[in-house]
Design a protein around this motif. Structure first.
Motif, PDB file in Angstrom:
ATOM      1  N   GLU A   1      -2.049  69.015  57.394  1.00 45.26           N
ATOM      2  CA  GLU A   1      -2.267  67.581  57.494  1.00 45.26           C
ATOM      3  C   GLU A   1      -2.256  66.878  58.545  1.00 45.26           C
ATOM      4  O   GLU A   1      -1.564  67.543  59.106  1.00 45.26           O
ATOM      5  N   THR A   2      -3.285  66.343  58.835  1.00 42.65           N
ATOM      6  CA  THR A   2      -3.039  65.476  60.153  1.00 42.65           C
ATOM      7  C   THR A   2      -3.571  63.850  59.867  1.00 42.65           C
ATOM      8  O   THR A   2      -3.912  63.458  58.502  1.00 42.65           O
ATOM      9  N   ILE A   3      -4.197  63.159  60.871  1.00 45.76           N
ATOM     10  CA  ILE A   3      -4.225  61.822  60.724  1.00 45.76           C
ATOM     11  C   ILE A   3      -5.770  61.752  61.449  1.00 45.76           C
ATOM     12  O   ILE A   3      -5.775  61.985  62.769  1.00 45.76           O
ATOM     13  N   TYR A   4      -6.472  61.189  60.751  1.00 46.20           N
ATOM     14  CA  TYR A   4      -7.925  60.764  61.377  1.00 46.20           C
ATOM     15  C   TYR A   4      -8.070  59.204  61.831  1.00 46.20           C
ATOM     16  O   TYR A   4      -7.538  58.378  61.219  1.00 46.20           O
ATOM     17  N   GLN A   5      -8.804  58.997  63.021  1.00 46.89           N
ATOM     18  CA  GLN A   5      -9.082  57.580  63.067  1.00 46.89           C
ATOM     19  C   GLN A   5     -10.657  57.452  63.122  1.00 46.89           C
ATOM     20  O   GLN A   5     -11.496  58.012  63.964  1.00 46.89           O
ATOM     21  N   ARG A   6     -10.872  56.432  62.323  1.00 50.06           N
ATOM     22  CA  ARG A   6     -12.415  56.170  62.279  1.00 50.06           C
ATOM     23  C   ARG A   6     -12.795  55.458  63.554  1.00 50.06           C
ATOM     24  O   ARG A   6     -12.073  54.756  64.318  1.00 50.06           O
ATOM     25  N   ARG A   7     -14.095  55.303  63.607  1.00 47.87           N
ATOM     26  CA  ARG A   7     -14.901  54.641  64.718  1.00 47.87           C
ATOM     27  C   ARG A   7     -14.213  53.236  64.648  1.00 47.87           C
ATOM     28  O   ARG A   7     -14.088  52.603  66.141  1.00 47.87           O
ATOM     29  N   ASP A   8     -14.063  52.537  63.735  1.00 50.37           N
ATOM     30  CA  ASP A   8     -13.378  50.965  63.743  1.00 50.37           C
ATOM     31  C   ASP A   8     -11.978  50.975  64.264  1.00 50.37           C
ATOM     32  O   ASP A   8     -11.502  50.086  64.019  1.00 50.37           O
ATOM     33  N   GLY A   9     -11.274  52.024  64.179  1.00 48.68           N
ATOM     34  CA  GLY A   9      -9.917  52.165  64.845  1.00 48.68           C
ATOM     35  C   GLY A   9      -8.942  52.424  63.413  1.00 48.68           C
ATOM     36  O   GLY A   9      -7.941  52.753  63.837  1.00 48.68           O
ATOM     37  N   ARG A  10      -9.430  52.065  62.277  1.00 48.26           N
ATOM     38  CA  ARG A  10      -8.712  52.522  61.292  1.00 48.26           C
ATOM     39  C   ARG A  10      -8.182  53.921  61.092  1.00 48.26           C
ATOM     40  O   ARG A  10      -9.007  54.778  61.305  1.00 48.26           O
ATOM     41  N   VAL A  11      -6.979  53.931  60.827  1.00 48.45           N
ATOM     42  CA  VAL A  11      -6.538  55.614  60.607  1.00 48.45           C
ATOM     43  C   VAL A  11      -6.263  55.867  59.155  1.00 48.45           C
ATOM     44  O   VAL A  11      -5.945  55.050  58.272  1.00 48.45           O
ATOM     45  N   PHE A  12      -6.300  57.153  58.645  1.00 43.84           N
ATOM     46  CA  PHE A  12      -6.124  57.567  57.377  1.00 43.84           C
ATOM     47  C   PHE A  12      -5.728  58.937  57.320  1.00 43.84           C
ATOM     48  O   PHE A  12      -6.127  59.783  58.120  1.00 43.84           O
ATOM     49  N   PRO A  13      -4.781  59.471  56.398  1.00 42.98           N
ATOM     50  CA  PRO A  13      -4.293  60.589  56.237  1.00 42.98           C
ATOM     51  C   PRO A  13      -5.274  61.702  55.833  1.00 42.98           C
ATOM     52  O   PRO A  13      -5.963  61.227  54.919  1.00 42.98           O
ATOM     53  N   VAL A  14      -5.374  62.895  56.178  1.00 40.56           N
ATOM     54  CA  VAL A  14      -6.388  63.792  55.893  1.00 40.56           C
ATOM     55  C   VAL A  14      -5.682  65.241  55.680  1.00 40.56           C
ATOM     56  O   VAL A  14      -4.734  65.439  56.141  1.00 40.56           O
ATOM     57  N   GLU A  15      -6.013  65.954  54.553  1.00 34.67           N
ATOM     58  CA  GLU A  15      -5.615  67.325  54.722  1.00 34.67           C
ATOM     59  C   GLU A  15      -6.994  68.310  54.923  1.00 34.67           C
ATOM     60  O   GLU A  15      -7.943  67.988  54.345  1.00 34.67           O
TER      61      GLU A  15
END
Lengths: 760, 123
Positions: free
Chosen positions: A83-97
């Motif tokens: 699991e880690t965290i991704y950051q969208r182009r707009d800066g928002r982050v979200f957890p990912v597996e």
């Protein structure tokens, strides 16, 4: 061809799948550079495909996650999920597996990463965790633990609070039924075990039990309440038991304390030394204790049927009603009153009632609580004390009246020296004022000096102070005072302590006698006496000189006339008169001087033998020229009296009087006898004659100064007065009586009483 | 009677000493001197020649008492005979103890005075 066609066909097919799969997918080189990305990832991160193909996977991670990229890439070769965290182009982050797997593409090692947005899952997990934490906290706050026994798998779980309640650290070991029984107090263990077992055996749906547990670490005993419910399968078999365990130690202790408090109150109520009653607003007794029954003489049953006012003495009822009404109206919260009850026996009982009101929500719920103390004895004692006080006051008034009627100043002080009583004369003595003295030091307000030394008397030396502080009694001390009006006076002061029945000094009294006038008179008298003595002395001396001149000149004249033959019988008779007058004058001077000496105590008494004195007198008068005198006396030696030698003058005076006052033949009898008068022994010397006697009315007068009885003899009038004065100066006395009782004409008897000299 | 058997008199009462003088003249008893106070008495006694053999002394005298006069005289002339005369009989014992030969309480008869003087003069 087929093969190429098939390959192309396959490639298209996989591309289609790659592009249309719902999960975002990236294909990356081992260094993380992105070499392909599907539509889902483009949608998920917001970058264009072109942008993505120029990026590294680390560019998709926020700054905090970048350091982990290498590690993640390192294990991607073998395939893994992380699991880690991704950051969208707009800066928002979200957890990912990320699920990654290494693969060879065109002979090149690549990693296939399938990325799953786990935002929702994470949110659900957090919600579950919050709920669990809330439950744990609730259990902790409520001291309520829970447990569950899975009978199918024989698995027991305890909540954290259950561990804490059992005195253990949460989840410190796996829970078992045996571990639970271990915690239960040894005395309760069998009961607890039986409660559970029997509930299963008897097919109960649930059961509850309170029991003790022992904290292993501290040995502390605590109380818990347990409730258990059984769950069954469709065939009725119990599959699991769920229970709650609640720490009720505090509640239990509070209940125990309350029970003890109620017990104490009941004990206090029933065994109180005072009467306690609880009544309602209708003035009915709701509860009374034994002592109240005892005070009133009524039984509890009788009292509970009575009105509160019924017991009150008729004379006290009005006041009682008034006070209770004030309480009910809320004008007072309590009152204390002393009044009388009428005892069941009819006698009167004095009580002190302390009554207060306990207000309920409604007026009818108000309760009157009374504490009743019997004070009959106290009242009697008070009455006796009042009587005593009145008596003391009466006595004080009487004493004050007595003090005020005394001709001397009186001052009474208590043991501290405080003046408690004085009288009018004290104020007069001190010039109209007698300032109050609270203590001995205050006596210095009064100025006085010891007459003997002239020294100022200080407070602590004053007779009153000495009486109080040293118990000294001092009498008749001469002092000089300065009054408050500035005048001076002389006083005689006496002080004595006042002691109680045990001999303890409780005060002192001083008596002041104003002798200013007396001293002045005394001084004047002394001066007058000294002057009189001086005059007497001078006069005696000068008159004696004149007597001497007259006597010598008369004798010279007689001698000259005789020599010259000019002295005949007529001349002798004429000259005899001045000689006799001179003799009387000489006697007068002699007597006056003798009186003066007797008065000044110059003649001291000494033991004298009476018989030799009397014999001398008898001899002296045995032959009186020209007279026929017989003296009868029989001497008894050894009769010794206390007198001065002048007693001879006394005896000769009496005999001389007898001779002078009797006609010839003169018969004089002298007798001596011992008599006792008021416990004192005297020799009584009686001289009796056969002369003309002394009439009764003259008997007292003959011993008085300048008085003479009716007599034919000449005298100065001082003879018998001197006899009396002299004899009295020796402690004796002189009497006269008729020789023959009742017939004064047959002679008189003079009796001289002289104190018997003590032997040795 | 010879002058060496003379008499001296000390008394502050002038009329009395005049009477003494008359009495002694009549009795032919030589008078050495008459003094009216103690100082005069001592001075006259000291100056007298011959000194009186008998002194008649009154107890109460101006300046010093008769006892003191007697002491001084006896100090000068221990053999001097003294006749002490006083109105106070209580002085008798005191004067005799002090050295007086005879004590008379006033008033005293002339014959007693003369008898005493004569008896002392011939002693």
């Amino acid at each position: 061809m087929y093969q190429e066609h098939e390959v192309v066909k396959d490639n298209n097919f996989y591309r289609y799948i790659f592009e249309n799969v719902r999960d975002p997918v990236l294909i990356i080189r081992p260094d993380g550079r992105i070499i392909d990305a599907n539509r889902a990832i483009i949608e998920a991160v917001g970058f264009t495909k072109t942008e993505l193909l120029s990026m590294n996977v680390s560019d998709l991670r926020p700054l905090s996650e970048k350091p982990k990229v290498c590690e993640d890439l390192g294990r991607s070769r073998e395939g893994c999920v992380f699991e880690t965290i991704y950051q969208r182009r707009d800066g928002r982050v979200f957890p990912v597996e990320i699920s990654t797997q290494g693969a060879t593409l065109g002979g090149e090692l690549v990693f296939l990463e399938i990325i799953r947005d786990i935002t929702r899952r994470k949110q659900a997990d957090e919600a579950v965790n919050r709920l669990r934490a809330t439950l744990e906290k609730s259990q902790e706050i409520a001291h309520l633990g829970s447990w569950e026994l899975d009978l199918e798998n024989n698995l027991l779980t305890w909540s954290d609070e259950a561990y804490r309640i059992f005195g253990l650290k949460p989840q410190e070991f796996g829970a078992t039924y045996e571990a639970f029984l271990e915690v239960v107090h040894p005395d309760d263990r069998a009961t607890v075990d039986d409660a559970y077992s029997s509930s299963i055996r008897l097919g109960k749906k649930s059961y509850e039990i309170d029991h003790r547990i022992v904290w292993k670490r501290t040995g502390e005993i605590r109380f818990v309440h347990e409730k258990c419910e059984h769950f069954r399968d469709r065939w009725g078999n119990i599959t699991r038991s769920v229970g709650i365990v609640q720490d009720i130690t505090e509640r239990k202790m509070a209940e125990d304390a309350l029970r003890a408090s109620e017990e104490r109150f009941r004990n206090f109520f029933e065994n109180a030394g005072v009467g306690i009653v609880i009544g309602n607003t209708d003035k009915k007794y709701l509860a009374v204790n034994d002592r109240f029954c005892e005070i009133t003489g009524y039984s509890r049953e009788e009292l509970l049927k009575m009105g509160c006012g019924e017991l009150v003495h008729p004379d006290d009822q009005e006041a009682d009603h008034f006070e209770v009404q004030r309480l009910l109206r809320g004008e007072a919260s309590s009152f204390i009153r002393e009044f009388r009850y009428v005892h069941a026996s009819g006698s009167t009982v004095w009580v002190r009632l302390n009554i207060s009101i306990m207000r309920g929500n409604r007026p009818e719920d108000h309760r009157l609580i009374g504490v009743v103390e019997e004070i009959t004895e106290q009242k009697r004692a008070e009455e006796a004390r009042e009587r005593l006080l009145k008596e003391v006051e009466d006595q004080r008034t009487r004493l004050q009246a007595i003090l005020d009627s005394l001709p001397v100043g009186v001052w009474i002080a208590d043991a501290t020296g405080r003046m408690v009583m004085t009288n009018d004369i004290t104020r007069v003595i001190w010039g109209g004022k007698a300032p109050v003295s609270e203590r001995i030091e205050d006596y210095n307000q009064y100025k006085f000096w010891w007459s003997e030394t002239g020294e100022r008397a200080m407070a602590e030396d004053m007779p009153l102070a000495r009486a109080i502080t040293h118990g000294e009694t001092r009498k008749n001390i001469l002092i000089d005072i300065e009054r408050f009006d500035g005048t001076r006076g002389s006083e005689l002061i006496s002080g004595a302590p006042i002691r109680d029945s045990g001999g303890e000094i409780i005060g002192g009294v001083v008596i002041i006698q104003d002798i200013s006038e007396l001293r002045r008179t005394e001084e004047e008298l002394k001066a007058a006496k000294a002057q009189a003595e001086l005059y007497l002395d001078l006069m005696g001396h000068d008159i004696s000189n004149m007597h001497q001149i007259i006597l010598m000149q008369l004798e010279l004249a007689l001698s000259v006339m005789d020599e010259e033959g000019k002295l005949d019988a007529r001349h002798r008779d004429m000259l005899d008169i001045p000689f006799k007058t001179l003799e009387r004058s000489v006697n007068l001077i002699h007597n006056v001087r003798m009186l003066q000496k007797i008065r000044s105590g110059e003649y001291r008494a000494e033991p004298l033998d009476l018989s030799s004195v009397i014999r001398e007198i008898v001899n002296m008068y045995s032959e009186v020229p020209g007279r026929n005198v017989t003296i009868q006396y029989s001497a008894s030696p050894g009769q010794t009296v206390m007198a001065s030698p002048l007693i001879k003058d006394v005896m000769s005076n009496l005999v001389d009087n007898a001779v002078k006052h009797a006609q010839d033949p003169v018969l004089i009898g002298i007798g001596v006898s011992q008599v006792e008068h008021r416990g004192i022994a005297y020799y009584r010397v009686s001289v009796e004659d056969n002369g003309s006697g002394i009439p009764d009315e003259k008997k007292d007068l003959i011993f008085q100064r300048f008085k003479r009885g009716q007599t034919t003899a000449k005298g100065t009038g001082l003879g018998l007065y001197i006899v009396k004065t002299l004899v009295e100066s020796f402690g004796g006395r002189v009497e006269v009586e008729d020789r023959i009782a009742g017939d004064h004409t047959r002679g008189a008897r003079f009796s001289v009483y002289l104190p018997v000299a003590e032997a040795g | 009677m010879s002058d060496e058997y003379c008499v001296g008199i000390v008394d502050d009462e002038e009329m009395l000493v005049r009477t003494y003088r008359m009495l002694f003249e009549r009795q032919h008893i030589p008078l050495s001197f008459i003094a009216l106070d103690s100082t005069e008495a001592i001075e006259k006694f000291k100056a007298a020649s011959p000194r009186p053999k008998v002194m008649i002394i009154d107890y109460r005298l101006p300046r010093a008492s008769g006892i003191e006069v007697m002491h001084e005289i006896l100090r000068m002339e221990p053999d001097t005979k003294t006749i002490f005369i006083s109105a106070d009989g209580d002085i008798g014992e005191e004067s005799l103890k002090a050295g007086a030969t005879i004590f008379f309480k006033k008033p005293v008869r002339t014959k007693e005075i003369i008898a005493a003087v004569r008896s002392l003069l011939i002693k």
